[in-house]
Design an enzyme around this catalytic site. Structure first.
Site, short mmCIF file in Angstrom:
data_model
loop_
_atom_site.label_atom_id
_atom_site.label_comp_id
_atom_site.label_asym_id
_atom_site.label_seq_id
_atom_site.Cartn_x
_atom_site.Cartn_y
_atom_site.Cartn_z
N GLU A 197 -27.61 -28.89 -7.81
CA GLU A 197 -28.24 -28.70 -9.11
C GLU A 197 -27.33 -29.08 -10.28
O GLU A 197 -27.81 -29.47 -11.34
CB GLU A 197 -28.71 -27.25 -9.28
N PHE A 230 -34.77 -10.95 -3.88
CA PHE A 230 -34.15 -12.10 -3.24
C PHE A 230 -34.09 -13.28 -4.22
O PHE A 230 -35.08 -13.63 -4.84
CB PHE A 230 -34.95 -12.51 -2.00
N GLN A 231 -32.93 -13.84 -4.37
CA GLN A 231 -32.67 -14.97 -5.29
C GLN A 231 -33.01 -14.66 -6.73
O GLN A 231 -33.44 -15.53 -7.48
CB GLN A 231 -33.40 -16.23 -4.80
N LYS A 270 -42.39 -16.75 -10.80
CA LYS A 270 -43.24 -17.50 -9.89
C LYS A 270 -44.73 -17.22 -10.12
O LYS A 270 -45.56 -18.12 -10.03
CB LYS A 270 -42.86 -17.17 -8.44
N MET A 281 -3.88 -35.69 -14.61
CA MET A 281 -3.68 -35.06 -15.92
C MET A 281 -2.94 -33.74 -15.77
O MET A 281 -2.08 -33.39 -16.58
CB MET A 281 -5.02 -34.86 -16.63
C1 LIG Z 1 -14.40 -28.66 -13.16
C2 LIG Z 1 -13.00 -28.80 -13.64
N1 LIG Z 1 -11.99 -28.17 -13.00
C3 LIG Z 1 -10.71 -28.31 -13.43
C4 LIG Z 1 -10.43 -29.09 -14.52
C5 LIG Z 1 -8.98 -29.24 -15.01
N2 LIG Z 1 -8.54 -30.64 -14.86
C6 LIG Z 1 -8.52 -31.49 -15.91
S1 LIG Z 1 -8.04 -33.02 -15.47
C7 LIG Z 1 -7.81 -32.59 -13.87
C8 LIG Z 1 -7.35 -33.59 -12.86
C9 LIG Z 1 -8.37 -34.62 -12.58
O1 LIG Z 1 -7.95 -35.40 -11.48
P1 LIG Z 1 -8.61 -36.80 -11.19
O2 LIG Z 1 -10.08 -36.69 -11.22
O3 LIG Z 1 -8.02 -37.36 -9.95
O4 LIG Z 1 -8.20 -37.64 -12.47
P2 LIG Z 1 -6.76 -38.21 -12.91
O5 LIG Z 1 -6.25 -37.28 -13.96
O6 LIG Z 1 -5.90 -38.23 -11.71
O7 LIG Z 1 -7.05 -39.55 -13.45
C10 LIG Z 1 -8.10 -31.23 -13.70
C11 LIG Z 1 -7.98 -30.51 -12.43
C12 LIG Z 1 -11.51 -29.70 -15.17
N3 LIG Z 1 -11.35 -30.43 -16.27
N4 LIG Z 1 -12.78 -29.56 -14.71
#
Ligand SMILES: Cc1ncc(C[n+]2csc(CCOP(=O)(O)OP(=O)(O)O)c2C)c(N)n1
Ligand SMILES: [Mg+2]
Lengths: 574, 163
Positions: A51, A113-114, A163, A482
């Site tokens: 979803e 439920f749900q 529902k 990052m």
């Molecule tokens: C749902 C979610 N969880 C955690 C984060 C924190 N976060 C920001 S950038 C990142 C790393 C992303 O890794 P990747 O997709 O491999 O991109 P890269 O930075 O390596 O290009 C994380 C964990 C986020 N922004 N969103």
């Protein structure tokens, strides 16, 4: 007079409202609605595999099409799975209507439920929400929901539908409500003329002006007007991440985007400006850095359709509450035929700005050496070349997102589609699906990272089912880049859980769904691989590009500093 | 500074939770809260007292106005206004304290509305300062229970909060 069940009313309303696509996933509480959708063929339902993807796909669709995206989920886990996507749309002011099944009304409150109180769960992340209390209310409530989602400052609206409200046995009169009346909701349609005059007066007299424009110009469909106004004045413009493309980036007056990873010249210009003309931007902390050190010498004009955005984090000297398009048009007519008061000062300002530009020219990153691992920046530059800067580019979140925004040059609004406010990993791929359905003959590419892609990769199955030919460019640095960058900078390179020890073989994974995957290891392989990727607009291709895990995103504002306090590379800072 | 904000809002389920939710979500503070339907059954009037500097109060009123259920609002403290709160207090009333409680209630123009051999229930109305003063006076005697309605208010003069 037409008598319809609640479920049929929903299907009919969606048709009458002109909804083309609805993204969703069925379940008990939504089954009457699913049956009604099955018995018609105007509204196409796209079955996602999670979803959250339904909300991101609807979000991507909404951004590209400029009208509300529509989502249908079941109660409980179906609805809670949609929460991240609703929050994403809320933070970026994206019009969306989310229809949630709910348990029978007599069971509400029994922990049935749900059963989840989704109105309660989503309260802080929606523009508004409704609970259906009688089937006969459905047409009016849905009309209100669409109206609220799309007007004023757009946003997501949740409609909770027990529902029994959709039971096939109970029928009521259906009339499509052409108009909506809500006594408590009257979004402004134009700005205060006196304030606009005052602003234009300051604009004409400015010596070091900068336009700072945001997503409001994009969602407000005001980029043509903005371009005219800025051209006419000959002033510099910088946009937020969300505002990229509202003014053509290839134009000389465009300084790129600003903020934490914005361009050197944008941040320098903001810091030294004497007048900031903010339109549809919200002075968010990723832009301003430390607000107490923000633009110390500037007066601020702030145009926004949402009064609560004005003077929220930074006080405006001339607040103007109104939609970007009408305010800009009024400004244009006031500026027309007038000369700016200080042409010499403005040209000296341009010299200063061009000096900043020259300082960083050719120093943004170091290219890879022949045969060595690629730099992510050069991959994005090649991508821009091969797609002639015309593709819809969605991103996930991380370094790749920043590189995509920095090195792809966008000439049009709504071509960079990214989760700016919430920063939701997993957004890019499903958003690309939603866009591709609205623009089947355009190139739609998701620039992602191996971390983010794995959050929503189940949607490969959806693409297979509907033949959605998006392109995926995986900037694979085998790490949560990052996070790793912050750990390099702030935690002495202790890489706590920021690397991916057991990545899947993306080639095999993609092939398991019957799609093509291409792996690129070095620069000499890149162009041919990209050409191959974009050869057929209707084929999903996954490009797995191995890139340098040690690369950092620069510039990077120094925390708690001013706009101009930036790290420019691993060894330089302002 | 302390502000009294009165809101006319749709008398709909969920409207109250949106207002209250806004305060916690945006880190605004609520001192008192009072809500009831008006003469028009489709409208409720909610009065909230809050503390904040001008910037915070501006944000509070802007965000409240943005809520779809909020039809109209006024910051009563911007003009002359009447502020009232009703309080019911159960106080220990044994021996000499029985007279003392009654006397103090009279001074505050409060009424004793229920009596048992051991306690008095006193009803008092006024602004928050007066109610606080009464509680202070009762404290040495022994307060057993306090029920306050929270502040309600209305502007002085011809000004009217209506649609
Ligand atoms: C749902 C979610 N969880 C955690 C984060 C924190 N976060 C920001 S950038 C990142 C790393 C992303 O890794 P990747 O997709 O491999 O991109 P890269 O930075 O390596 O290009 C994380 C964990 C986020 N922004 N969103
Ligand atoms: Mg990565």
């Amino acid at each position: 007079m037409e008598l319809l069940s609640g479920a049929d009313m929903i299907a009919r309303f969606l048709q009458d409202e002109g909804v083309e696509y609805i993204y969703g996933y069925p379940g008990g509480a939504a089954l009457h609605i699913y049956d009604a959708l099955f018995r018609q063929d105007k509204v196409k339902h796209i079955l996602v595999r999670h979803e959250q993807a339904a909300t991101h796909a609807a979000d991507g669709y909404a951004r590209a099409a400029g009208k509300p995206g529509v989502v249908l989920v079941t109660s409980g886990p179906g609805a809670t799975n949609a929460v991240t996507g609703i929050a994403t749309a809320y933070m970026d002011s994206i019009p969306m209507v989310v229809l949630c099944g709910q348990v029978m009304s007599h069971l509400i409150g029994d922990d049935a439920f749900q059963e989840t109180d989704i109105i309660g769960v989503t309260r802080p992340i929606v523009k508004h929400s409704f609970s259906i209390r009688h089937p006969s209310e459905i047409p009016e409530v849905l009309k209100k929901a669409f109206h609220l989602a799309a007007t004023g400052r757009p946003g997501p609206v949740v409609v909770d539908i027990p529902k029994d409200m959709t039971a096939p046995t109970e029928r009521y009169e259906y009339v499509y409500p052409k108009k909506v009346k809500m006594r408590s909701y009257n979004p402004v349609t134009r700005g205060h003329t006196g304030q606009i005059k005052k602003a234009v007066d300051m604009i004409l007299k400015a010596k070091r002006p900068v336009f700072y424009t945001g997503g409001g110009v994009v969602t407000g469909k005001a980029s043509e007007g903005l371009t005219n106004l800025v051209k006419q004045l000959g002033y510099p413009i910088t946009t937020t991440l969300m505002g990229i493309g509202a003014y053509p980036q290839g134009d000389d007056q465009c300084l790129g985007w600003l903020g934490m990873h914005g361009s050197y010249e944008s941040n320098m210009a903001m810091h030294h400006a004497d007048l900031i003309i903010a339109i549809g931007a919200r002075f968010d902390d990723r832009v301003t850095n430390n607000t107490s050190k923000f633009c110390p010498t500037a007066k601020i004009i702030h145009v926004d359709v949402d009064p609560s955005s004005v003077s929220k984090t930074v006080r405006a000297d001339v607040p103007i509450v109104g939609p970007a398009s009408s305010v800009i048009n009024e400004m244009i007519s006031l500026v027309q035929g007038k000369e700016i008061a200080n042409p010499e000062a403005v040209s000296a300002w341009w010299q200063q700005i061009n000096g900043w530009r020259a300082e960083r020219e050719g120093k943004l990153y170091e290219s890879s050496k022949p045969g060595e691992v690629l730099k992510p920046q050069e991959v994005v530059e090649a991508l821009c070349r091969v797609t002639r800067g015309e593709a819809f580019v969605t991103t996930d979140v991380g370094q790749h997102q920043m590189f995509a925004a920095q090195y792809y040059k966008f000439e049009k609004p709504n071509r960079l589609i990214t989760s700016g406010g919430l920063g939701t990993m997993g957004f890019g791929f499903p958003a690309a699906m939603g866009i591709k359905q609205n623009y089947p003959d355009d190139d739609v590419v998701c620039v992602t990272g191996e971390g983010s892609f794995q959050m929503m990769m189940q949607e490969l199955s959806t693409c297979k089912q509907y033949g959605i030919g998006v392109k995926i460019v995986n900037l694979n640095n085998a790490s949560l880049g990052m996070v790793r960058q912050w750990q390099d900078l702030n935690y002495k390179s202790r890489h706590a859980n920021s690397y991916m020890e057991s990545l899947p073989d993306f080639h095999l994974l993609i092939e398991a769904y019957g799609f093509t995957a291409i792996t690129v290891n070095t620069l000499d392989e890149l162009d041919a691989a990209l050409e191959r990727t974009f050869a057929d607009k209707h084929e999903l291709v996954f490009l797995d590009v191995k890139v340098d895990p040690h690369e950092h995103v620069y510039p990077m504002q120094v925390p708690l500093g001013s706009m101009r306090d930036m790290l420019l590379s691993k060894t330089e800072r302002t | 500074m302390r502000h009294i904000i009165s809101i006319l809002m749709e008398n709909e389920p969920g409207a109250l939770s949106r207002v209250v939710g806004l305060f916690s979500q945006r880190n605004f503070n609520i001192e008192t809260l009072n809500v009831a339907p008006t003469e028009d059954p489709s409208l409720s009037r909610l009065t909230v007292t809050t503390i904040g500097d001008d910037r915070v109060i501006e944000q509070i009123t802007k965000h409240l106005n943005k809520l779809i259920d909020v039809v109209k609002l006024v910051d009563l403290t911007e003009g002359n206004h009447i502020e009232r709160e009703l309080m019911l207090v159960k106080v220990k009333a044994i021996g000499a304290a029985r007279d003392e409680v009654k006397r103090t209630a009279d001074i505050f123009r409060a009424q004793v509305v229920d009596v048992t051999p051991n306690l008095y229930t006193v009803q008092i109305t006024g602004d928050a300062v007066k109610l606080d003063a009464f509680l202070q006076a009762m404290a040495p005697i022994g307060i057993l229970e306090v029920a306050r309605t929270g502040v309600s208010g209305i502007a002085r003069g011809d000004k009217v909060l209506s649609l």
